[in-house]
Design a protein around this motif. Structure first.
Motif, PDB file in Angstrom:
ATOM      1  N   LEU A 177       1.092  -1.500   0.097  1.00 29.46           N
ATOM      2  CA  LEU A 177       0.009   0.600   0.141  1.00 29.46           C
ATOM      3  C   LEU A 177       0.939   1.345   0.166  1.00 29.46           C
ATOM      4  CD1 LEU A 177      -2.386  -0.221   2.754  1.00 29.46           C
ATOM      5  CD2 LEU A 177      -2.734  -0.804   0.215  1.00 29.46           C
ATOM      6  N   THR A 178       0.345   2.309  -0.454  1.00 32.53           N
ATOM      7  CA  THR A 178       1.002   3.881  -0.344  1.00 32.53           C
ATOM      8  C   THR A 178       0.709   4.340   0.978  1.00 32.53           C
ATOM      9  OG1 THR A 178      -0.439   5.257  -1.279  1.00 32.53           O
ATOM     10  CG2 THR A 178       0.248   4.321  -2.953  1.00 32.53           C
ATOM     11  N   LEU A 179       1.280   5.243   0.867  1.00 30.35           N
ATOM     12  CA  LEU A 179       1.160   6.181   2.641  1.00 30.35           C
ATOM     13  C   LEU A 179      -0.608   6.259   2.251  1.00 30.35           C
ATOM     14  CD1 LEU A 179       1.942   7.254   5.465  1.00 30.35           C
ATOM     15  CD2 LEU A 179       3.500   8.775   4.454  1.00 30.35           C
ATOM     16  N   ALA A 180      -0.355   7.162   1.762  1.00 27.78           N
ATOM     17  CA  ALA A 180      -2.170   7.810   1.794  1.00 27.78           C
ATOM     18  C   ALA A 180      -3.286   6.723   1.853  1.00 27.78           C
ATOM     19  CB  ALA A 180      -2.409   7.759  -0.050  1.00 27.78           C
TER      20      ALA A 180
ATOM     21  N   THR B 272      -2.832   3.400   2.932  1.00 33.55           N
ATOM     22  CA  THR B 272      -2.504   3.165   4.823  1.00 33.55           C
ATOM     23  C   THR B 272      -2.984   3.800   5.416  1.00 33.55           C
ATOM     24  OG1 THR B 272      -0.279   2.352   4.072  1.00 33.55           O
ATOM     25  CG2 THR B 272      -1.086   2.343   6.292  1.00 33.55           C
ATOM     26  N   VAL B 273      -3.247   5.144   5.067  1.00 30.53           N
ATOM     27  CA  VAL B 273      -4.456   6.324   6.585  1.00 30.53           C
ATOM     28  C   VAL B 273      -5.101   6.119   6.171  1.00 30.53           C
ATOM     29  CG1 VAL B 273      -4.306   8.902   6.781  1.00 30.53           C
ATOM     30  CG2 VAL B 273      -2.310   7.922   6.356  1.00 30.53           C
ATOM     31  N   SER B 274      -5.681   6.293   4.801  1.00 33.73           N
ATOM     32  CA  SER B 274      -7.212   6.449   4.385  1.00 33.73           C
ATOM     33  C   SER B 274      -7.660   4.738   5.224  1.00 33.73           C
ATOM     34  CB  SER B 274      -7.351   5.889   3.071  1.00 33.73           C
ATOM     35  OG  SER B 274      -8.740   5.991   2.826  1.00 33.73           O
ATOM     36  N   HIS B 275      -6.943   3.788   4.954  1.00 33.85           N
ATOM     37  CA  HIS B 275      -7.189   2.462   5.349  1.00 33.85           C
ATOM     38  C   HIS B 275      -7.867   2.163   6.812  1.00 33.85           C
ATOM     39  CE1 HIS B 275      -7.094  -1.824   7.051  1.00 33.85           C
ATOM     40  NE2 HIS B 275      -7.058  -2.074   5.512  1.00 33.85           N
ATOM     41  N   VAL B 276      -6.890   3.990   7.521  1.00 30.12           N
ATOM     42  CA  VAL B 276      -6.851   3.457   9.253  1.00 30.12           C
ATOM     43  C   VAL B 276      -7.994   4.342   9.148  1.00 30.12           C
ATOM     44  CG1 VAL B 276      -5.983   4.669  11.106  1.00 30.12           C
ATOM     45  CG2 VAL B 276      -4.436   3.680   9.929  1.00 30.12           C
TER      46      VAL B 276
ATOM     47  N   ALA C 104     -12.795  -2.870   2.962  1.00 32.28           N
ATOM     48  CA  ALA C 104     -11.849  -0.813   3.327  1.00 32.28           C
ATOM     49  C   ALA C 104     -10.872  -1.124   1.738  1.00 32.28           C
ATOM     50  CB  ALA C 104     -10.962  -1.806   4.638  1.00 32.28           C
ATOM     51  N   ARG C 105     -10.356  -2.238   1.457  1.00 30.84           N
ATOM     52  CA  ARG C 105      -9.879  -2.117   0.136  1.00 30.84           C
ATOM     53  C   ARG C 105     -10.534  -1.993  -1.129  1.00 30.84           C
ATOM     54  NH1 ARG C 105      -6.608  -8.498  -0.477  1.00 30.84           N
ATOM     55  NH2 ARG C 105      -6.115  -8.429   1.804  1.00 30.84           N
TER      56      ARG C 105
END
Lengths: 269, 269
Positions: free
Chosen positions: B56-59, B61-65, B223-224
């Motif tokens: 995943l990219t950082l963006a 991952t943050v969205s995933h959180v 979430a994906r």
């Protein structure tokens, strides 16, 4: 034609016991003794439609177990039980749709919501047609004097108020049979009298069969023409209240509680 | 069907009373997620040379959180406490005196309890996350198609979660088991649902297993779709996995419950 028929019903429970003495706690974690306790040891009786029967016996005699078997929530080890042509634990759903149950020590109302919400839920649970429900609802609210309680959450009712609501809840779907397991437990004199008057009236008016277990002999004397006594899982007496008094009253004017105590003693319960 | 909806409604009304608890839960979620976002940001910015690539990219991952916080209400632990209490003290007897299927009766209750947590805790936390500065807060779904697929995936996830909890409730019907195994299963399910770490950040060789195991459907698959790490064209695979496990859990739960109810002991007199 008898509505309720029990033949030779038996039920045994397992009780796990921890050994006593030094290191018992530790040993108990690995081995425990199992003791079989006989709750019902061949109970047989029949009850006809519209009867109001008292069911008494000392604590642990098997009263509640019998009620559980008849409500279809407990499967006995042996024996037969037919209620309105059905075996309760085999056809649980159609059976319980036609009975009402009041457990004095349990509640069927939703604790945190107004009583009327619990009532509407029961309408849907028993699938009562709206018109019929409303009629029955108003009738019960009037005779049990619930008008002021409907908007109150169950948790804020006094015991006497809650018991009246419990009764209404058990009767909203106009059951054929009502099982009452110690309905007067903990009630004050006024509430008790009101409850008894209601039960007598309801039995006479709608002809609902009632089986009442209780420790309060005055309940039995005020309500029931027939009484059954159970002890150690066996039926010891089945007949009129008068016969019971005649057999066990040592002298005239003896209090009913003393009569019962004398009987329990004689039967070595 | 209607009665199960009524049960759903009354349980929702009951749970909505605990507003303050939900609010504090919402704040906890928010603070926790901010810490996670900070930690991920640090990892992504400084760990590139350590071979930390991830799926995943950082963006994302943050969205995933934040999406995970939105879906937190579906974590596979926390059986309805009232139900456990009913099993423990014997009030399950009253439930069995209703002409209802106990599985769907309790399923509706379980579902209602979760919905309240969703609205009062998760939704508030998620919406608040849009107020955070860019790069830290929640983001909109990557595509409209992804969002439109996200919605049914959440519904499947919700049903899947409830059916898993019902399986645990059915197992728990044997009250002598205690809570230990439930916590263990719940924690395992929580990790495998991606509730602690996005599943796509786990090592590559585990990815196939992680996608097909039952818990992915509870949080990670929806979430994906939201963050776009599962293409819309692959959504059918995700939802098939969800539906497969949904059927399995319902079948298992009903089987265990039917078997347990035959021998259930109604505690207390």
């Amino acid at each position: 034609m008898s509505q309720i028929e029990l033949r030779n019903i038996r039920k045994t429970f397992k009780v796990y016991e921890r050994p006593e003495g030094k290191w018992a706690l530790l040993r108990g974690a690995f081995s425990r003794t199992v003791r079989a306790v006989t709750a019902l040891d061949g109970i047989s009786f029949t009850i006809n439609e519209g009867e109001l029967v008292g069911y008494i016996g000392p604590n642990g005699a098997g009263k509640s177990t019998t009620v559980k078997v008849m409500s279809g929530i407990l499967t006995p080890d042996g024996g037969e039980c037919v209620i309105s042509g059905r075996v309760p634990w085999k056809e649980r759903k159609p059976h319980v749709a036609r009975i009402g149950v009041v457990f004095g020590q349990r509640s069927q109302l939703w604790w945190d919501v107004p009583v009327s919400d619990s009532f509407s839920l029961l309408r849907d649970v028993y699938n009562v047609p709206p018109g019929q429900f409303q009629k029955r609802h108003d009738e019960l609210v009037e005779t049990l004097d619930l008008g002021g309680l409907l908007k109150t959450p169950a948790r804020q009712l006094s015991l006497g108020q809650r018991m009246r609501c419990e009764l209404a809840a058990a009767l909203l779907h106009s059951p054929d049979i009502l099982f009452l397991d110690e309905p007067t437990i903990g009630l004050d004199a006024v509430s008790k009298l009101a409850l008894r008057a209601f039960l007598r009236e309801e039995n006479k008016k709608s002809g609902v069969t009632m089986l009442l277990t209780t420790h309060d002999m005055d309940d039995i004397e005020a309500l029931c023409s027939r009484v059954m006594v159970i002890g150690r899982g066996r039926l010891l007496y089945d007949g009129g209240m008068e016969g019971l008094k005649e057999r066990y009253a040592a002298y005239e004017g003896q209090d009913i509680d003393e009569v019962i105590a004398a009987m329990y003693e004689e039967l070595a319960l | 069907m209607r009665v199960y909806f009524s049960i759903f409604r009354i349980k929702t009304a009951e749970s909505f009373q605990y507003r303050l608890a939900a609010l504090s839960g919402s704040v906890t979620s928010f603070v926790w997620a901010v810490i996670e976002v900070a930690a991920f940001t640090v990892f992504f910015q400084y760990a590139e040379n350590a071979g930390f690539a991830g799926g995943l990219t950082l963006a994302q991952t943050v969205s995933h959180v934040w999406v995970r916080e939105l879906l937190l209400f579906m974590q596979p632990y926390g059986i309805d406490g009232d139900l456990i209490e009913k099993l423990r003290n014997g009030d399950v007897g009253v439930e069995l005196c209703r002409p209802l299927d106990l599985y769907w009766h309790w399923y509706s209750r379980t579902a209602a309890g979760k919905i309240v947590v969703f609205i009062m805790r998760c939704l508030t936390c998620f919406l608040a996350a849009f107020l955070l500065p860019g790069g830290y807060g929640a983001s909109l779904p990557v595509s409209l198609a992804g969002f439109l697929l996200f919605l049914p995936a959440v519904l499947c996830a919700f049903l899947l979660c409830c059916s898993f909890l019902m399986l645990m409730t059915a197992v728990r019907t044997n009250i002598q088991w205690g809570d230990g195994p439930m916590y263990l299963l719940g924690l395992m399910g929580g990790v495998l649902s991606g509730g602690y770490l996005p599943l796509q950040l786990w090592p590559d060789f585990m990815q196939t297993f992680l996608l097909f195991q039952p818990f992915a459907g509870i949080c990670d698959i929806p979430a994906r779709l939201y963050i776009g790490s599962m293409q819309s064209s692959e959504a059918w695979l995700g939802m098939t996995v969800q539906l497969f496990w949904l059927v399995v859990f319902i079948a298992l739960g009903r089987m265990v419950m039917a078997r347990r109810l035959k021998s259930v002991i109604i505690q207390g007199g």
